[in-house]
Design an enzyme around this catalytic site. Sequence first.
Site, PDB file in Angstrom:
ATOM      1  N   ARG A 126       0.845  -1.190   0.000  1.00 46.99           N
ATOM      2  CA  ARG A 126       0.000   0.000   0.000  1.00 46.99           C
ATOM      3  C   ARG A 126       0.888   1.249   0.000  1.00 46.99           C
ATOM      4  O   ARG A 126       2.048   1.185   0.348  1.00 46.99           O
ATOM      5  CB  ARG A 126      -0.923  -0.003   1.216  1.00 46.99           C
ATOM      6  N   LYS A 191       4.682  -6.740  11.492  1.00 47.49           N
ATOM      7  CA  LYS A 191       3.771  -7.126  10.408  1.00 47.49           C
ATOM      8  C   LYS A 191       4.100  -8.522   9.880  1.00 47.49           C
ATOM      9  O   LYS A 191       5.257  -8.842   9.615  1.00 47.49           O
ATOM     10  CB  LYS A 191       3.915  -6.101   9.288  1.00 47.49           C
ATOM     11  N   ARG A 326      -0.008   6.212  19.439  1.00 47.83           N
ATOM     12  CA  ARG A 326       0.778   7.298  20.041  1.00 47.83           C
ATOM     13  C   ARG A 326       1.296   6.804  21.382  1.00 47.83           C
ATOM     14  O   ARG A 326       0.525   6.560  22.311  1.00 47.83           O
ATOM     15  CB  ARG A 326      -0.119   8.519  20.263  1.00 47.83           C
TER      16      ARG A 326
HETATM   17  C1  BTN Z   1       0.699  -3.819   2.296  1.00 45.43           C
HETATM   18  O1  BTN Z   1       1.366  -2.812   2.037  1.00 45.43           O
HETATM   19  O2  BTN Z   1       0.496  -4.139   3.464  1.00 45.43           O
HETATM   20  C2  BTN Z   1       0.089  -4.653   1.212  1.00 45.43           C
HETATM   21  C3  BTN Z   1       1.010  -5.725   0.717  1.00 45.43           C
HETATM   22  C4  BTN Z   1       0.394  -6.590  -0.363  1.00 45.43           C
HETATM   23  C5  BTN Z   1       1.375  -7.527  -1.008  1.00 45.43           C
HETATM   24  C6  BTN Z   1       0.687  -8.477  -1.935  1.00 45.43           C
HETATM   25  S1  BTN Z   1       1.735  -9.806  -2.458  1.00 45.43           S
HETATM   26  C7  BTN Z   1       0.527 -10.296  -3.624  1.00 45.43           C
HETATM   27  C8  BTN Z   1      -0.022  -9.032  -4.244  1.00 45.43           C
HETATM   28  N1  BTN Z   1       0.798  -8.585  -5.352  1.00 45.43           N
HETATM   29  C9  BTN Z   1       1.385  -7.403  -5.096  1.00 45.43           C
HETATM   30  O3  BTN Z   1       2.141  -6.797  -5.871  1.00 45.43           O
HETATM   31  N2  BTN Z   1       1.033  -6.973  -3.870  1.00 45.43           N
HETATM   32  C10 BTN Z   1       0.133  -7.887  -3.213  1.00 45.43           C
END
Ligand code: BTN
Length: 329
Positions: A126, A191, A326
């Site tokens: 994201r 994460k 926070r």
């Molecule tokens: C995030 O930022 O938390 C989202 C990560 C999402 C990764 C997955 S891997 C499969 C799919 N293909 C991508 O290019 N991104 C998502």
Amino acid sequence: MKPLRIERVVRVIETLSDGQFHSGEELGAALGVSRTAISQYIKDVQKLGIDVFRVTGKGYRLSSPLQLLSLPELQELLEEYQEDSTNVALERIVTSTNDRVKHGIKYGISSGHALLAEAQTQGRGRRGKRWLSPFASNLYMSMYWRLEQGMSAAMGLSLVIGTVVAELLSELGVYDVQLKWPNDVIIHDKKIAGVLIELEGQALDTAHVVIGVGLNIAIPSYLSDKIDQPWTDLSQLLPTPIDRNRLAALLIMKTRAALREYGQHGLAAFTARWNRLDRLAKKPVCVIMGDTVIEGIAEGIDDTGALLLSRNGKLERFHAGEVSLRYDA
Ligand code: BTN
């Protein structure tokens, strides 16, 4: 890499995946190429982050065996779960599984189609972040879903997918799985999985949704300091290695089931489940939207999936933004 080269490199990896020694002659004969060509392919294997070494007189070997994804095995498992096993595909190396599925939508793949890949060269997270996607280490899955309710339902859907992944990990025996709005799956603030939802289509029509899930299984050590946020993976949390095919099949099955339920009952069917896992509940947080930072107390989600923040005695809704705890409050 050109398709033929990718195919050959993948065949070398498949042969080496048993963790045994294989000589250059043997690999060359299997692929119909010279030993010199094999040594070039071995370099490509290493570039994919796979630890392979050579011992004179014995040949090449991986530092540890790899469990590769297998389409027949995945399909067999999906059948075992009484789930459509035909609407699934497996690629070895792609740019991004989300991009491949978007492309597939133009060529008529059907809703529920799931694509898995062993590696992504341009995996996306994201907010324009990279999602590092080494070969055969994690799960990278994208699914196409026709969202009849239209784009406005996509926010809720993104929370639904986070809930599915978090619950799946709990069922597998991982403790303390939580969600950070909107859909980061975390364990002790590290994460373990992320969800990237992308939309195609018009605002008022049926939305064509691409749901991308990245789930860390065993991040190779050479990448451990290249990830720009605290992270964890299943290899650190489970006593025995997980079967990647089974994990993938469960993820597909549970994602489809949740999407069907979301289609029938909306987010209401998931709010309590999401709330149970909410890391931010009742905590002081800040939401960052561009240059603006908004502080408040997190109060869960509304029925569209927006984050609720209590500020000066009033509840405010946030549909976007980066939220963090926070610790100074
Ligand atoms: C995030 O930022 O938390 C989202 C990560 C999402 C990764 C997955 S891997 C499969 C799919 N293909 C991508 O290019 N991104 C998502």
